[in-house]
Design a protein around this motif. Sequence first.
Motif, mmCIF file in Angstrom:
data_model
loop_
_atom_site.group_PDB
_atom_site.id
_atom_site.type_symbol
_atom_site.label_atom_id
_atom_site.label_comp_id
_atom_site.label_asym_id
_atom_site.label_seq_id
_atom_site.Cartn_x
_atom_site.Cartn_y
_atom_site.Cartn_z
ATOM 1 N N SER A 1 39.974 32.118 46.677
ATOM 2 C CA SER A 1 39.920 30.696 47.048
ATOM 3 C C SER A 1 38.495 30.155 47.075
ATOM 4 N N GLU A 2 37.506 31.055 47.171
ATOM 5 C CA GLU A 2 36.106 30.651 47.189
ATOM 6 C C GLU A 2 35.479 30.667 45.795
ATOM 7 N N GLN A 3 36.178 31.246 44.833
ATOM 8 C CA GLN A 3 35.609 31.378 43.492
ATOM 9 C C GLN A 3 35.882 30.135 42.642
ATOM 10 N N ASP A 4 35.115 30.003 41.559
ATOM 11 C CA ASP A 4 35.445 28.968 40.584
ATOM 12 C C ASP A 4 36.743 29.377 39.891
ATOM 13 N N LEU B 1 40.774 33.397 38.411
ATOM 14 C CA LEU B 1 41.820 33.905 37.520
ATOM 15 C C LEU B 1 41.539 35.334 37.079
ATOM 16 N N PHE B 2 40.262 35.637 36.855
ATOM 17 C CA PHE B 2 39.909 37.001 36.456
ATOM 18 C C PHE B 2 40.176 37.968 37.615
ATOM 19 N N THR B 3 39.779 37.568 38.839
ATOM 20 C CA THR B 3 40.028 38.420 40.004
ATOM 21 C C THR B 3 41.528 38.617 40.205
ATOM 22 N N GLU B 4 42.298 37.544 40.026
ATOM 23 C CA GLU B 4 43.749 37.647 40.141
ATOM 24 C C GLU B 4 44.306 38.662 39.150
ATOM 25 N N MET B 5 43.832 38.618 37.910
ATOM 26 C CA MET B 5 44.292 39.549 36.885
ATOM 27 C C MET B 5 43.995 40.989 37.297
ATOM 28 N N LEU B 6 42.799 41.229 37.807
ATOM 29 C CA LEU B 6 42.431 42.572 38.242
ATOM 30 C C LEU B 6 43.330 43.048 39.377
ATOM 31 N N MET B 7 43.547 42.176 40.376
ATOM 32 C CA MET B 7 44.351 42.563 41.529
ATOM 33 C C MET B 7 45.809 42.786 41.139
#
Length: 268
Positions: free
Chosen positions: A226-229, A234-240
Amino acid sequence: MNESDEVWPTALPSCLHIERQGPIAVLILNRPAKRNALSDELVLGLQSFFSSIPSDVKGIVLHGAGDNFCAGLDLNELKDTGVAESFEKARIGQRLNDLVQFCKVPVIAVLHGAVIGGGLELAAAAHVRVAETNAYYALPEGTRGIFLGSGGSVRLPRLIGASTVIEMMLTGRVYGAEEGHHLLRLSHYLTEPGAGVAKALELAQKIAGNAPLANFAIIQAIPRISEQDPNGGLFTEMLMAGIAQGDEEAKLRLRDFLERKMDKVVRK
């Protein structure tokens, strides 16, 4: 040795009490005569608790002894504080609420009576909030000549909006449990007085039944995403998603779900 010593690996002060309900640790702020105000001893005890969670604990229920959740900082310890000491108190308070927000297991706060100042900052760091109808919320910092110091100026505007936080701090306005739930969305659940802990335990047991890695991913990743651009998020979401879905327990749960679904189709 008190009961808390027997159920927790780290010795804690008497202003904290711990009970175990299977995989759930029930943590009780135990200064009822002071409306569970956050003394230095209590804050450091909370830090010790959240830094020493055993691997068999799958969730935490946090509430206050007596008639209140937490009435904020212990002002008797604050009245003669200088600038350097204030910086140190703020650093310690911020570290505590970071430990709560980024705890390795979900934290459910039960809010009743006073949820004021530092108490509201602590509640805002929890992942799920159950309020009883006798709860009330306030940020009287402006009327007392002080400022939020435990991460509330970061977390609370994200929960209820910066304008509301400013108004509460400037005027000392008190919001009741119904307003806090329906208007401000401070709580996720609203119960009758005395029913909050039972509801929190019910939720905690349900959450503890989830895949542990999924719970960990949810409480660790979503605040950061929520703090990221958007692209970074989206990249962090993909990793998780890859990490969570690659977990062997997640695979077993998905196979079990699909097999049960197929069984229902065949029976029809």
